[in-house]
Design an enzyme around this catalytic site. Structure first.
Site, PDB file in Angstrom:
ATOM      1  CG  HIS A 159      -9.338  44.022  20.468  1.00 52.90           C
ATOM      2  ND1 HIS A 159      -8.583  43.279  21.360  1.00 52.90           N
ATOM      3  CD2 HIS A 159      -8.999  45.327  20.680  1.00 52.90           C
ATOM      4  CE1 HIS A 159      -7.818  44.108  22.071  1.00 52.90           C
ATOM      5  NE2 HIS A 159      -8.052  45.344  21.680  1.00 52.90           N
ATOM      6  CG  HIS A 174     -10.861  47.287  24.809  1.00 55.25           C
ATOM      7  ND1 HIS A 174      -9.876  47.658  25.693  1.00 55.25           N
ATOM      8  CD2 HIS A 174     -10.225  47.017  23.644  1.00 55.25           C
ATOM      9  CE1 HIS A 174      -8.691  47.626  25.084  1.00 55.25           C
ATOM     10  NE2 HIS A 174      -8.874  47.226  23.835  1.00 55.25           N
ATOM     11  CD  GLU A 207      -5.273  46.477  24.307  1.00 56.86           C
ATOM     12  OE1 GLU A 207      -5.739  45.323  24.225  1.00 56.86           O
ATOM     13  OE2 GLU A 207      -5.733  47.432  23.662  1.00 56.86           O
ATOM     14  CB  SER A 244     -10.361  39.869  22.267  1.00 56.67           C
ATOM     15  OG  SER A 244      -9.106  40.507  22.135  1.00 56.67           O
TER      16      SER A 244
HETATM   17 FE   LIG Z   1      -7.276  47.144  22.480  1.00 56.93          FE
END
Ligand SMILES: [Fe+2]
Length: 301
Positions: A180, A185, A225, A244
């Site tokens: 993730h 990110h 996000e 992700s």
């Molecule tokens: Fe996150």
């Protein structure tokens, strides 16, 4: 330079929102991070009943704790099983991302040297991040509370886990993991406007009232996000929760999801449910736009 730590309160001194250049020597001491129970593994985690997994996760978490004492990031000696999880997930995500991800993101992943064949180390990514946008990642052993996490963005620093999800469910993790963080990110922080925007959120988190912090949490959710962007007449994904996750990334472009033009006022007042597929997503016209509206918003605090 600001000197307070991540446990900022509402009575902090004034700061300038244009402070983009954060030198390593300006960072607060990482040992001052005061978080509790960040290494908890919840019972619904697929690895909760696997003693070997728990041991491994605890070991990797201990490296993050060591970082806070020494300021030095330890590379993780990922084992073959962990590398295999990475390869499985990274290959599958890449196929969907090639159709759905922001062009900037796809290039950034290459620029950072993130490949499908091995788990990237935070130290490798930091070297490139520093050159590209003066951003950095720092290891953390699990989920931390919102103000503490967001405040570190004010120092152009994202706290990042290093362990990987359980092998029984490569497509799923109930908590952030290295997939993730580094597939979701980290590439986006090579974008100057996105990095500046993230830093504004961090500045805001340090001085926000509890109510404003809740608004910031929503802004973070619907952008960092789950953000979408308009690129050359097409809508693409740049949010880490989308990039992700196979399920979320495919779902975002179906008619089960309402894709609305980004409206800051609406976003900060829209509640979300993290345990469900997202029914509403917001599309920004550009990363620069996101930076500008967020700056004005934070200035109003
Ligand atoms: Fe996150």
């Amino acid at each position: 330079m600001l000197t307070e730590t991540a446990s900022a309160t509402t009575s902090e001194p004034a700061f300038t929102v244009d402070n983009f250049e954060v030198r390593d020597e300006d960072l607060p001491e990482f040992r001052d991070l005061k978080f509790e129970d960040i290494n908890e593994l919840h019972l619904d985690h697929p690895g909760a009943n696997d003693p070997e997994y728990r041991k491994r996760r605890d070991y990797i978490a201990s490296l993050a704790k060591k970082f806070r004492e020494t300021g030095v990031i330890t590379d993780v000696d990922y084992n073959e099983q962990e590398q295999e999880i990475w390869r499985t997930v990274a290959n599958r995500l890449e196929e969907i991302q090639s159709r759905r991800a922001s062009k900037f993101y796809l290039q950034a992943k290459k620029d950072l040297g993130i490949s499908n064949d091995h788990i990237p180390q935070l130290t490798e990514m930091n070297r490139r991040l520093k050159e590209l946008s003066n951003f950095r990642v720092a290891p953390i052993e699990g989920l931390v509370e919102t103000r503490g996490f967001l405040s570190w963005l004010s120092w152009r620093t994202m706290l990042s886990t290093q362990y990987i999800r359980h092998h029984s469910r490569p497509e799923y993790t109930p908590e952030p993991d290295i997939v993730h963080e580094s597939i979701g990110h980290i590439p986006m922080f090579t974008n100057r406007a996105f990095a500046d925007f993230s830093q504004f959120i961090g500045h805001g988190a340090r001085v926000a009232t509890d109510h404003q912090l809740e608004e910031l949490g929503r802004l973070y959710w619907f952008t960092v996000e789950f953000g979408l962007i308009e690129e050359g007449g097409e809508t693409k994904a740049y949010g880490a929760g989308l990039l992700s996750s196979f399920g979320e990334l495919e779902n975002a472009f179906t008619d089960k999801v309402e894709r609305r033009p980004f409206d800051l006022d609406e976003v900060i007042n829209t509640a979300y449910d993290y345990s469900e597929m997202q029914p509403v997503l917001y599309v920004v016209p550009s990363y620069g736009y996101l930076k500008d509206v967020t700056k004005r918003y934070i200035q109003s605090f």
